[in-house]
Enzyme design. Structure first.
Site, short mmCIF file in Angstrom:
data_model
loop_
_atom_site.label_atom_id
_atom_site.label_comp_id
_atom_site.label_asym_id
_atom_site.label_seq_id
_atom_site.Cartn_x
_atom_site.Cartn_y
_atom_site.Cartn_z
N SER A 148 0.80 -1.17 -0.05
CA SER A 148 0.13 0.10 -0.06
C SER A 148 0.99 1.16 0.15
O SER A 148 1.56 1.46 -0.95
CB SER A 148 -0.84 -0.01 1.09
OG SER A 148 -2.26 0.60 0.87
N LYS B 189 -21.47 17.59 7.79
CA LYS B 189 -20.46 18.39 8.58
C LYS B 189 -20.19 17.20 9.54
O LYS B 189 -18.80 17.19 10.06
CB LYS B 189 -20.92 19.59 9.71
CG LYS B 189 -19.99 20.28 10.22
CD LYS B 189 -18.70 20.58 9.27
CE LYS B 189 -17.60 21.17 10.26
NZ LYS B 189 -16.31 21.60 9.65
#
Length: 300
Positions: free
Chosen positions: A120, A172
């Protein structure tokens, strides 16, 4: 008799107070003490080793960037070898190390050497090198992005705890532990993950000289051995750190035996180091908790 007992109790209280004060003083000094790497240039070294070990985060990534930049500017270091033993980590810090490797390549050769794991974000960094060397049994690949967080709404409901939120927009408080993720939040996060995924694919394609379309079939999070990765074009050759050092030296046209330089870890043996390490670990855990979930190039 009572007076003597009072004196003894007073002495005990004073000793406990002084002991506690001394312990906190040592912890404070330990927190300020240096616990990082010491850059060691050696005498006449010409191939610098940069060790990228463990999960990649800000704490371990910044010294690596500084080391790469320092050896890029050093006239004595003719080539750099990245020795990577990492499952990856944070997206942004992996990208910054990748950029530092690119800066180094403009000046001198850089070779990546895979240890047990170079997956990765670790592989993302390795792609920036001029050559990539893997052991036959190295684990690599895991090309992809992960974003995860925990929710505990069921548990909170059982214990009678609720969370009130006032927010400026519906998205949010995405990632809130107090409720399940909404469909709209899932779509937004998916777009973020896929954008970052495309950046990973583009970096692999550029580094390995492949088309994006050739990378996509390999970029589903699969891991590969070093042998498989070489057959798929994800690494250049098989070998260990020693072979990587000689490849780097040849690319830099080093005559004779390459002389290796590497950073030296300061031995943590003093009380200040031990206490400082504990404080820094707690501090790091608290900061990570406050920062919240993050995008990761990470093989789990």
């Amino acid at each position: 008799m009572a007076r003597k007992r009072d004196v003894i109790v007073g002495v005990i209280i004073a000793v406990v107070f002084l002991g506690a004060f001394g312990l906190f003083g040592l912890m404070f000094i330990g927190m300020l003490s240096e616990t990082g790497d010491i850059s060691f240039a050696g005498t006449g070294g010409n191939v610098g080793i940069v060790e990228i070990y463990g999960v990649i985060d800000e704490g371990m990534g910044r010294p690596i960037i500084e080391q790469i930049d320092d050896w890029t500017e050093s006239d004595g270091i003719r080539a750099i070898v990245l020795h990577v033993n990492s499952p990856g980590g944070g997206v942004a810090i992996s990208q910054e190390i990748y950029d530092a490797v690119h800066r180094a390549r403009e000046v001198k050769p850089v070779v990546a050497s895979m240890a047990s794991v170079c997956a990765s974000g670790g592989y993302y960094i390795a792609c920036a090198a001029d050559r990539v060397v893997a052991n036959p049994g190295s684990l690599t690949g895991s090309i992809g992005v992960i974003f995860q967080f925990h929710t505990a709404s069921g548990l909170l409901e059982k214990v009678g705890i609720s969370t009130e939120v006032v927010k400026s927009g519906e998205l949010k408080d995405v990632g809130s532990y107090a409720r399940p993720m909404t469909e709209e939040e899932g779509l937004m996060l998916k777009s973020v993950v896929m954008d970052t995924y495309e950046q990973f694919v583009a970096a692999v394609a550029e580094g390995r000289g492949m088309d994006n379309d050739a990378v996509y079939p390999l970029a589903d999070g699969s891991i590969f051995t070093g042998v498989q990765a070489r057959n798929l074009g994800l690494v250049d050759t098989l070998g260990g750190l020693n072979e990587a050092i000689y490849i780097a030296a040849n690319l830099a046209d080093v005559k004779g035996e390459p002389r290796v330089v590497r950073p030296v870890k300061r031995r943590q043996i003093t009380i200040f180091d031990l206490l400082g390490g504990v404080v820094q670990s707690v501090k790091s855990d608290i900061q990570n908790t406050l920062i919240g979930p993050e995008l990761l190039y990470l093989y789990r």
